[in-house]
Design a protein around this motif. Structure first.
Motif, PDB file in Angstrom:
ATOM      1  N   LYS A  21      -4.510  36.206  -2.358  1.00 51.00           N
ATOM      2  CA  LYS A  21      -4.534  36.594  -3.863  1.00 51.00           C
ATOM      3  C   LYS A  21      -3.878  37.765  -4.117  1.00 51.00           C
ATOM      4  N   ALA A  22      -3.351  38.580  -3.405  1.00 54.20           N
ATOM      5  CA  ALA A  22      -2.669  39.731  -3.523  1.00 54.20           C
ATOM      6  C   ALA A  22      -1.496  39.808  -4.810  1.00 54.20           C
ATOM      7  N   ASN A  23      -1.644  40.410  -5.742  1.00 48.86           N
ATOM      8  CA  ASN A  23      -0.620  40.534  -6.583  1.00 48.86           C
ATOM      9  C   ASN A  23       0.410  41.399  -6.304  1.00 48.86           C
ATOM     10  N   GLN A  68       7.837  48.167   4.157  1.00 52.04           N
ATOM     11  CA  GLN A  68       6.595  48.308   4.641  1.00 52.04           C
ATOM     12  C   GLN A  68       5.593  47.136   4.245  1.00 52.04           C
ATOM     13  N   LEU A  69       5.352  46.899   3.082  1.00 52.34           N
ATOM     14  CA  LEU A  69       4.452  46.025   2.761  1.00 52.34           C
ATOM     15  C   LEU A  69       4.786  44.472   3.412  1.00 52.34           C
ATOM     16  N   ILE A  70       5.889  44.323   3.821  1.00 44.53           N
ATOM     17  CA  ILE A  70       6.262  43.046   4.622  1.00 44.53           C
ATOM     18  C   ILE A  70       5.421  43.413   6.032  1.00 44.53           C
ATOM     19  N   ARG A  71       5.914  44.506   6.633  1.00 41.28           N
ATOM     20  CA  ARG A  71       5.225  44.766   7.892  1.00 41.28           C
ATOM     21  C   ARG A  71       3.824  44.763   7.842  1.00 41.28           C
ATOM     22  N   ASP A  72       3.203  45.195   6.863  1.00 40.77           N
ATOM     23  CA  ASP A  72       1.641  45.207   6.846  1.00 40.77           C
ATOM     24  C   ASP A  72       1.323  43.837   6.508  1.00 40.77           C
ATOM     25  N   TYR A  73       1.639  43.201   5.578  1.00 35.52           N
ATOM     26  CA  TYR A  73       1.347  41.728   5.255  1.00 35.52           C
ATOM     27  C   TYR A  73       1.338  40.865   6.786  1.00 35.52           C
ATOM     28  N   SER A  74       2.587  41.108   7.393  1.00 36.84           N
ATOM     29  CA  SER A  74       2.652  40.363   8.638  1.00 36.84           C
ATOM     30  C   SER A  74       1.561  40.667   9.692  1.00 36.84           C
ATOM     31  N   LYS A  94      -7.678  27.801   6.987  1.00 40.69           N
ATOM     32  CA  LYS A  94      -6.261  27.336   7.074  1.00 40.69           C
ATOM     33  C   LYS A  94      -5.609  27.296   5.826  1.00 40.69           C
ATOM     34  N   SER A  95      -6.339  27.037   4.718  1.00 43.79           N
ATOM     35  CA  SER A  95      -5.759  27.113   3.351  1.00 43.79           C
ATOM     36  C   SER A  95      -5.270  28.499   3.057  1.00 43.79           C
ATOM     37  N   GLY A  96      -6.232  29.485   3.351  1.00 44.50           N
ATOM     38  CA  GLY A  96      -5.929  30.866   2.870  1.00 44.50           C
ATOM     39  C   GLY A  96      -4.641  31.268   3.630  1.00 44.50           C
ATOM     40  N   LEU A  97      -4.654  30.965   5.125  1.00 47.66           N
ATOM     41  CA  LEU A  97      -3.543  31.392   5.917  1.00 47.66           C
ATOM     42  C   LEU A  97      -2.091  30.884   5.303  1.00 47.66           C
ATOM     43  N   LYS A 120       1.006  33.077   4.214  1.00 45.74           N
ATOM     44  CA  LYS A 120       2.262  32.781   4.768  1.00 45.74           C
ATOM     45  C   LYS A 120       3.332  32.377   3.451  1.00 45.74           C
ATOM     46  N   GLY A 121       2.737  31.770   2.510  1.00 39.59           N
ATOM     47  CA  GLY A 121       3.638  31.414   1.363  1.00 39.59           C
ATOM     48  C   GLY A 121       3.983  32.817   0.476  1.00 39.59           C
ATOM     49  N   LYS A 122       2.860  33.540   0.512  1.00 39.04           N
ATOM     50  CA  LYS A 122       3.161  35.104  -0.374  1.00 39.04           C
ATOM     51  C   LYS A 122       4.160  36.017   0.583  1.00 39.04           C
ATOM     52  N   LEU A 123       4.007  35.724   1.863  1.00 37.71           N
ATOM     53  CA  LEU A 123       5.113  36.364   2.782  1.00 37.71           C
ATOM     54  C   LEU A 123       6.332  36.063   2.300  1.00 37.71           C
ATOM     55  N   GLY A 124       6.504  34.699   2.467  1.00 39.83           N
ATOM     56  CA  GLY A 124       7.807  34.106   2.132  1.00 39.83           C
ATOM     57  C   GLY A 124       8.429  34.531   0.608  1.00 39.83           C
ATOM     58  N   GLU A 125       7.359  34.697  -0.475  1.00 38.15           N
ATOM     59  CA  GLU A 125       7.715  35.213  -1.666  1.00 38.15           C
ATOM     60  C   GLU A 125       8.017  36.801  -1.724  1.00 38.15           C
TER      61      GLU A 125
END
Length: 235
Positions: free
Chosen positions: A15-17, A34-40, A136-139, A143-148
């Motif tokens: 739910k991260a904005n 940096q955010l992409i690295r942290d989120y990954s 699983k849904s949260g993951l 992953k969708g947020k990471l693509g965004e």
């Protein structure tokens, strides 16, 4: 890590904005990288936790199946012992029949115990299954947020480069009057006209001086004629 902790972490990250984070960034490109690295890294950590939770669920399911299988097996043993006891009792072997009946009771006790263990595990398995589905849904959301996030990063980098090119161009032409491009031509035309007028003035002055010289020459000619005629008279 408990299933509640894992679920809470995955839900929070999912739910991260991202847009709110970007609005606070002084350097969007560096911040996004940096955010992409942290989120990954967070996704990787969550995946490991979810995998552990799923593994525990599968172990519970295996234990449940073993209890169900054991209950069935003990039930079959109880029926076999009881049947054997009935056969022995019918043959007049009462003592031996009682022994097999006792074995049937033991088997029935084991069957009952296995059934209880299986029933006890079923609510926990059901709850854990629900948790796993949510994880699983949260993951998937993460992953969708990471693509965004990656798409947003590429968009902002492209926009930043375009803006930089536009600023460079505007700095190069900031002294040019883009609203009236003929203004410079008009000033140049005025300069040419002034030069032309100056040349005309010089020509006019030159012409005036030449006329004066010819007039002076005419005056000298008249004086010479008078002197010549005077000399003739004196003769």
């Amino acid at each position: 890590m408990s299933k509640q902790t894992v679920l809470g972490r995955v839900t929070q990250l999912a739910k991260a904005n991202i847009n709110a984070l970007l609005d606070q960034a002084e350097d969007p490109q560096k911040m996004l990288d940096q955010l992409i690295r942290d989120y990954s890294n967070n996704i990787s950590e969550a995946e490991q936790a979810v995998a552990t939770t799923i593994g525990n669920l599968r172990l519970m399911e295996q234990d449940h199946q073993e209890d169900v299988g054991a209950a069935k097996e003990w039930g079959e043993k109880a029926r076999a012992a009881s049947k054997k006891g009935d056969e022995l009792r019918a043959a007049g072997q009462t003592a031996e029949a009682d022994r097999f009946d006792q074995l049937a009771k033991v088997a029935l006790g084991r069957q009952l115990q296995s059934e209880k263990e299986a029933r006890t595990a079923e609510p926990t398995i059901a709850a854990q299954t629900e948790v796993v589905e949510k994880l699983k849904s949260g993951l998937d959301q993460m992953k969708g947020k990471l693509g965004e996030l990656q798409s947003k990063r590429d968009e902002l980098v492209a926009r930043a480069k375009t803006a930089q090119a536009q600023n460079t161009m505007m700095d190069a032409v900031k002294n040019i009057d883009v609203l009236d491009p003929t203004s410079e031509l008009n000033r140049f035309e005025d300069k040419v006209r002034r030069e032309e007028a100056k040349a005309m003035g010089k020509q006019e002055l030159a012409a005036s001086s030449l006329d004066a010289q010819f007039e002076q020459l005419d005056t000298l000619g008249d004086s010479a004629e008078i002197e010549a005629r005077l000399a003739a008279l004196k003769k």
